[in-house]
Design a protein around this motif. Sequence first.
Motif, PDB file in Angstrom:
ATOM      1  N   UNK A  42      -4.418   2.709  -4.126  1.00 39.57           N
ATOM      2  CA  UNK A  42      -3.505   3.392  -5.059  1.00 39.57           C
ATOM      3  C   UNK A  42      -4.270   3.642  -6.328  1.00 39.57           C
ATOM      4  N   UNK A  43      -4.852   2.389  -7.017  1.00 38.13           N
ATOM      5  CA  UNK A  43      -5.673   2.455  -8.307  1.00 38.13           C
ATOM      6  C   UNK A  43      -6.718   3.391  -8.014  1.00 38.13           C
ATOM      7  N   UNK A  92       3.560 -13.124   6.657  1.00 34.57           N
ATOM      8  CA  UNK A  92       3.624 -13.066   5.380  1.00 34.57           C
ATOM      9  C   UNK A  92       2.155 -12.845   4.702  1.00 34.57           C
ATOM     10  N   UNK A  93       0.993 -13.545   5.328  1.00 31.54           N
ATOM     11  CA  UNK A  93      -0.198 -13.388   4.793  1.00 31.54           C
ATOM     12  C   UNK A  93      -0.701 -12.040   5.163  1.00 31.54           C
ATOM     13  N   UNK A  94      -0.482 -11.515   6.235  1.00 34.84           N
ATOM     14  CA  UNK A  94      -0.789 -10.172   6.708  1.00 34.84           C
ATOM     15  C   UNK A  94      -0.188  -9.178   5.704  1.00 34.84           C
ATOM     16  N   UNK A  95       1.019  -9.330   5.477  1.00 32.00           N
ATOM     17  CA  UNK A  95       1.809  -8.447   4.444  1.00 32.00           C
ATOM     18  C   UNK A  95       1.266  -8.138   3.113  1.00 32.00           C
ATOM     19  N   UNK A 137      -2.410  -6.610   3.238  1.00 37.93           N
ATOM     20  CA  UNK A 137      -1.963  -5.231   3.175  1.00 37.93           C
ATOM     21  C   UNK A 137      -1.490  -4.697   2.153  1.00 37.93           C
ATOM     22  N   UNK A 138      -0.665  -5.415   1.423  1.00 29.45           N
ATOM     23  CA  UNK A 138       0.207  -5.024  -0.006  1.00 29.45           C
ATOM     24  C   UNK A 138      -1.183  -4.849  -1.161  1.00 29.45           C
ATOM     25  N   UNK A 139      -2.108  -5.961  -1.177  1.00 32.53           N
ATOM     26  CA  UNK A 139      -3.204  -5.810  -2.078  1.00 32.53           C
ATOM     27  C   UNK A 139      -4.123  -4.488  -1.612  1.00 32.53           C
TER      28      UNK A 139
END
Length: 187
Positions: free
Chosen positions: A42-43, A28-31, A34-36
């Motif tokens: 994208x920004x 979950x921490x890796x996800x 990666x999401x951030x």
Amino acid sequence: MTTREPEDLRRTQRRGRIVIVTMIVGFLAVCAVLGIFLWQREQDEARLAELTAPGLRSVGVPELPQEIHDLTALDSNRGLVATYVDGDGAAVPELRLLNLRVGADPDLCELLGTVEPDLADGCTTSGDHLSASANGPETLLFAEGVVRDSTLVVLVAHPATYSDERLRTFVDTAELMSVRDLAASIN
């Protein structure tokens, strides 16, 4: 079966659960990281798309003692404006850099007037060079510009910040760089 075996079995199961929970938390921490990362990318891509919308092939960036603080696309995709900060990080509102897209048969003063209306009346051109001044009750500005690679590079400043001769020197020696490189150097 001794009484010790069920106790060993419980310890082993407990360790197994701890390992499984640790693996889930790690996943979950890796996800999340990666999401951030993907959100930031994208920004950055959206910002770069906004800055490249005017269609400038390159932008002129003069070597000034101040640092570029912000880069913004102008309305109607006319070009880009960069604002500066001094060495202490304080904004220098009376100094800005314009990079304007030049058409096939440009009227440089008219082009400058679309972005800086106060400078339109006091504008003169000589070949690919532009000089403008505004000396009104509310506005006192100098502007010097030059066309380089289909881009009008203009420095606008208050006379207390830079003289028109100094602005001309900065504009004439401005380095050309891509919008992507300029945006990356600001961040």
